[in-house]
Enzyme design. Structure first.
Site, PDB file in Angstrom:
ATOM      1  CG  ASN A   1      -4.919   3.543   4.906  1.00 50.55           C
ATOM      2  OD1 ASN A   1      -5.442   3.461   5.758  1.00 50.55           O
ATOM      3  ND2 ASN A   1      -4.296   2.038   4.905  1.00 50.55           N
TER       4      ASN A   1
ATOM      5  CD  GLU B   1      -5.463  -1.371   2.418  1.00 44.95           C
ATOM      6  OE1 GLU B   1      -6.059  -2.485   2.329  1.00 44.95           O
ATOM      7  OE2 GLU B   1      -4.499  -1.398   3.204  1.00 44.95           O
TER       8      GLU B   1
ATOM      9  CB  CYS C   1       0.507   6.113   2.012  1.00 51.18           C
ATOM     10  SG  CYS C   1       1.463   4.785   1.663  1.00 51.18           S
TER      11      CYS C   1
ATOM     12  CD  GLU D   1       1.788   8.670   5.674  1.00 52.28           C
ATOM     13  OE1 GLU D   1       1.051   7.857   4.914  1.00 52.28           O
ATOM     14  OE2 GLU D   1       2.507   7.835   6.303  1.00 52.28           O
TER      15      GLU D   1
ATOM     16  CB  CYS E   1       6.057   4.085   2.985  1.00 50.27           C
ATOM     17  SG  CYS E   1       5.332   5.025   1.580  1.00 50.27           S
TER      18      CYS E   1
ATOM     19  CB  CYS F   1       4.810   8.964   2.257  1.00 47.34           C
ATOM     20  SG  CYS F   1       3.298   8.168   1.790  1.00 47.34           S
TER      21      CYS F   1
HETATM   22  N1  THU Z   1       0.216   2.987   4.846  1.00 46.28           N
HETATM   23  C1  THU Z   1       0.075   4.434   5.059  1.00 46.28           C
HETATM   24  O1  THU Z   1      -1.014   4.779   4.699  1.00 46.28           O
HETATM   25  N2  THU Z   1       0.932   4.976   5.438  1.00 46.28           N
HETATM   26  C2  THU Z   1       2.145   4.662   5.791  1.00 46.28           C
HETATM   27  O2  THU Z   1       3.058   5.394   6.319  1.00 46.28           O
HETATM   28  C3  THU Z   1       2.377   3.160   5.732  1.00 46.28           C
HETATM   29  C4  THU Z   1       1.502   2.259   5.106  1.00 46.28           C
HETATM   30  C5  THU Z   1      -0.930   2.164   4.471  1.00 46.28           C
HETATM   31  C6  THU Z   1      -0.660   1.348   3.052  1.00 46.28           C
HETATM   32  C7  THU Z   1      -1.548   0.358   3.268  1.00 46.28           C
HETATM   33  O3  THU Z   1      -2.837   0.611   2.998  1.00 46.28           O
HETATM   34  C8  THU Z   1      -1.459  -0.057   4.425  1.00 46.28           C
HETATM   35  O4  THU Z   1      -1.092   1.266   5.321  1.00 46.28           O
HETATM   36  C9  THU Z   1      -0.434  -1.263   4.977  1.00 46.28           C
HETATM   37  O5  THU Z   1       0.663  -1.304   4.099  1.00 46.28           O
END
Ligand code: THU
Length: 156
Positions: A61, A63, A72, A74, A111, A114
């Site tokens: 991920n 940000e 994310c 994925e 999520c 994704c």
């Molecule tokens: N996140 C992911 O990378 N994958 C997921 O399946 C769920 C959430 C990340 C998004 C954000 O950077 C952090 O996790 C918190 O939500």
């Protein structure tokens, strides 16, 4: 009329119980948590995607201070694979794991956004993309396809 959806999936008691190549894929996802850029959530997610030709593409991920601009793990992995290997847009398995603020490995389940993105690649390739999720305590949950994870998905 009431209708019911049944979801088939498998659970394993440890990573070592997975088929070798899936265990190795999860190890790559675990390594990838180290490349996450997650200063806002502190939740470091790693993903590893295995292409049909055996190539592994990792994601984590990423940000941003403008929160919705981040992505994310994925989607980072699958978009990177699609962009770098357009000739092999055929995906076998995706492993996902997270590391919390204490550095402990923990569960990450894709999520909704994704799931929708992964599903489009699965539809286009015409066969299932397996999703392998790390669970608390080193257990593993395996979904045989993305469609399993997103019934009644958007299509037009
Ligand atoms: N996140 C992911 O990378 N994958 C997921 O399946 C769920 C959430 C990340 C998004 C954000 O950077 C952090 O996790 C918190 O939500």
């Amino acid at each position: 009329m009431d209708k019911t959806i049944v979801i088939d999936y498998q659970e394993y008691g440890s990573l070592e119980e997975l088929p070798c190549e899936d265990c190795a894929l999860m190890q790559r996802a675990i390594e990838s948590t180290g490349a996450a850029y997650a200063p806002y959530s502190g939740f470091h997610v790693g993903a590893a995607l295995r292409l049909k030709d055996g190539t592994i593409v990792v994601g984590s991920n990423q940000e941003n201070v403008a929160y919705p601009s981040g992505l994310c793990a994925e989607r980072t992995a699958v978009f990177a694979a699609s962009a770098q290997y357009p000739q092999c847009r055929d995906y076998e398995a995706l492993a996902i794991v997270a590391r919390n603020t204490e550095g402990v490995l923990c569960e990450a389940s894709p999520c909704g956004a994704c799931r929708q993105v992964l599903l489009e690649y699965e539809f286009r390739q015409g066969h299932p993309l397996k999703v392998i999720c790390y669970l608390e305590g080193g257990r593993v949950r395996v979904f045989p396809s993305v469609a399993t994870l997103l019934p009644f998905s958007f299509e037009f």
